[in-house]
Design an enzyme around this catalytic site. Structure first.
Site, PDB file in Angstrom:
ATOM      1  N   MET A  17      51.408   1.924  55.272  1.00 23.63           N
ATOM      2  CA  MET A  17      52.854   1.948  55.040  1.00 23.63           C
ATOM      3  C   MET A  17      53.210   0.829  54.070  1.00 23.63           C
ATOM      4  SD  MET A  17      54.358   2.715  58.878  1.00 23.63           S
ATOM      5  CE  MET A  17      53.333   1.476  59.709  1.00 23.63           C
ATOM      6  N   ALA A  18      53.804   1.205  52.945  1.00 22.44           N
ATOM      7  CA  ALA A  18      54.131   0.229  51.905  1.00 22.44           C
ATOM      8  C   ALA A  18      55.063  -0.844  52.444  1.00 22.44           C
ATOM      9  CB  ALA A  18      54.767   0.933  50.712  1.00 22.44           C
ATOM     10  N   CYS A 100      52.733  10.507  49.699  1.00 15.69           N
ATOM     11  CA  CYS A 100      53.953   9.705  49.604  1.00 15.69           C
ATOM     12  C   CYS A 100      55.082  10.528  48.990  1.00 15.69           C
ATOM     13  CB  CYS A 100      53.702   8.459  48.763  1.00 15.69           C
ATOM     14  SG  CYS A 100      55.172   7.426  48.581  1.00 15.69           S
ATOM     15  N   ASN A 200      49.132  13.569  61.664  1.00 18.93           N
ATOM     16  CA  ASN A 200      50.084  12.475  61.456  1.00 18.93           C
ATOM     17  C   ASN A 200      51.506  13.027  61.469  1.00 18.93           C
ATOM     18  OD1 ASN A 200      51.353  10.835  58.612  1.00 18.93           O
ATOM     19  ND2 ASN A 200      51.033   9.778  60.539  1.00 18.93           N
ATOM     20  N   GLY A 224      52.138   5.766  62.386  1.00 16.49           N
ATOM     21  CA  GLY A 224      52.781   4.875  61.435  1.00 16.49           C
ATOM     22  C   GLY A 224      54.020   4.225  61.993  1.00 16.49           C
TER      23      GLY A 224
END
Length: 321
Positions: A17-18, A100, A200, A224
Site C-alpha cells: 500500500m503506497a 493500482c 484480495n 491491506g
C-alpha cells in the site's frame, strides 16, 4: 504455500500500500503473523530510483521474512531494469503491479490500465521474468470495468509467461474501492490456472477470511486496509484458521505497547523532521475504535515534535487506566 522455491510460513500476506507499507509497518505485520509482506509500489522510471523516497521504499537485507518488492510501470525494458536493481539491493521476490486504480498511475498506462492491453501485459511479464533469477509474481484486478472482466485471460497469460503466483483484487479498476469485492472471478481464475492464486479485497476479519478461502479455493489471502491500525489481524485470522476459535479482543495495554513502539520506529526510520508527520495517519487508524469523537486525533495531528507525540499518547492511554 510456496512461491517459486520459497516456502511461506502461512497463507496470509500483507498487501503493498503506497505510503503505508514502509519498513516499520512491514516488520510489525510480520511480527503480528503475516507470512509475507510486500513493499510499497516502486516506479520503474529510472529518474526516480535515486530519490530519497525510492531508497526508503526499497527492501533492506536485514528485514525479517522473504523480502518482496512491488514495481510498477509500462515500459518492458524499464520494468526489467527496475527488477534487476531491486534484486541487487536484496529483493527475493519481485511483484508486478497491474492492479493500482489511481488516476496518476493509470495515466502513464501503468497499474490496472494495463489490463486493457494483454499484448503489453505479455511483453512486460516476459521481460521481467527473463531479467531476474528470483520468483516474479503479479497483482491484478478482475478487469478494467464490470462489463469487461478479463482476469481469467490475464491469469492464463501470466502463467504462460512464467509468473509464480497471482494476486487478484475482487474489484475492477472502474470500481476503485467502492461497493463490495466479488469473489466469483477469483474462483474462476483458480479453476483455470495451476499457479498459486491469492485472494484480495474486503477481507476484514477471521470469519470473512475463512469464507473467502472456502469459496474461491484460493491458496492464500492478501490483506491491506484491514491491517491499518490493526496489524494483529494476521494473528487473529491465523488462530481462527488453525483452531476455529476467535481470539479475544486485544487488551488496551497491548494496543498501547504496539502503537507506541510503531511510532518510535517511524520516528527512527524517517528522522525527526518527517517521522512525526508519517506517524499521524497510523495513530488515527489505531485509535478509530477508542477515540470516535476525533478530538484527540485533531489535537495529536497538531503536534510537530516526535517526543511530544509520545508524551501525548502516554497521557491518552492513562485516561483509560
Amino acid at each position: 504455500m510456496r512461491i517459486g522455491h520459497y516456502q511461506l510460513r502461512n497463507r496470509l500476506i500483507a498487501a503493498p500500500m503506497a505510503g503505508i507499507t514502509d519498513r516499520p509497518f512491514r516488520t510489525l505485520c510480520y511480527e503480528m503473523g503475516a507470512g509475507l509482506t510486500v513493499s510499497e509500489m516502486m516506479s520503474s522510471n529510472p529518474q526516480v530510483w535515486e530519490s530519497d523516497k525510492s531508497r526508503l521504499r526499497m527492501v533492506h537485507v536485514d528485514e525479517p521474512g522473504i523480502r518482496t518488492v512491488q514495481i510498477a510501470g509500462s515500459v518492458p525494458k524499464e520494468m526489467a531494469a527496475a527488477a534487476r536493481i531491486n534484486v541487487e539491493s536484496g529483493a527475493q521476490i519481485i511483484d508486478i503491479n497491474m492492479g493500482c486504480p489511481a488516476k496518476k498511475v493509470n495515466r502513464k498506462l501503468a497499474g490496472s490500465a494495463l489490463l486493457q492491453y494483454p499484448d503489453q501485459v505479455k511483453s512486460i511479464l516476459t521481460a521481467v521474468v527473463k531479467a531476474v533469477d528470483v520468483p516474479v509474481t503479479l497483482k491484478i484486478r478482475t478487469g478494467w470495468e464490470p462489463e469487461h472482466r478479463n482476469c481469467v485471460e490475464i491469469a492464463q497469460l501470466a502463467e504462460e509467461c512464467g509468473i509464480q503466483a497471482l494476486t487478484i483484487h475482487g474489484r475492477t479498476r472502474a470500481c476503485l474501492f467502492n461497493g463490495d469485492a466479488e469473489y466469483d472471478s477469483i474462483r474462476a481464475v483458480k479453476q483455470k490456472v495451476s499457479i498459486p492464486v491469492i485472494a484480495n479485497g474486503d477481507i476484514t476479519d477471521p470469519l470473512k477470511a475463512r469464507a473467502v478461502l472456502d469459496y474461491t479455493g484460493a491458496d492464500a489471502l492478501m490483506i491491506g486496509r484491514a491491517a491499518q491500525g490493526r496489524p494483529w489481524i494476521f494473528r487473529e485470522i491465523q488462530h481462527y484458521l488453525d483452531t476455529g476459535e476467535l481470539l479475544p479482543p486485544l487488551p488496551l495495554a497491548e494496543v498501547k505497547r504496539l502503537l507506541c513502539a510503531h511510532v518510535r520506529e517511524l520516528h527512527g526510520f524517517y528522522g525527526q523532521a518527517k517521522g512525526y508527520r508519517i506517524a499521524r495517519k497510523h495513530v488515527s487508524w489505531y485509535l478509530q475504535e477508542h477515540a470516535p469523537d476525533d478530538q484527540f486525533r485533531r489535537t495529536f495531528n497538531a503536534i510537530e515534535d516526535s517526543s511530544e507525540q509520545l508524551e501525548a499518547l502516554e497521557a491518552y492511554f492513562e485516561n483509560f487506566a
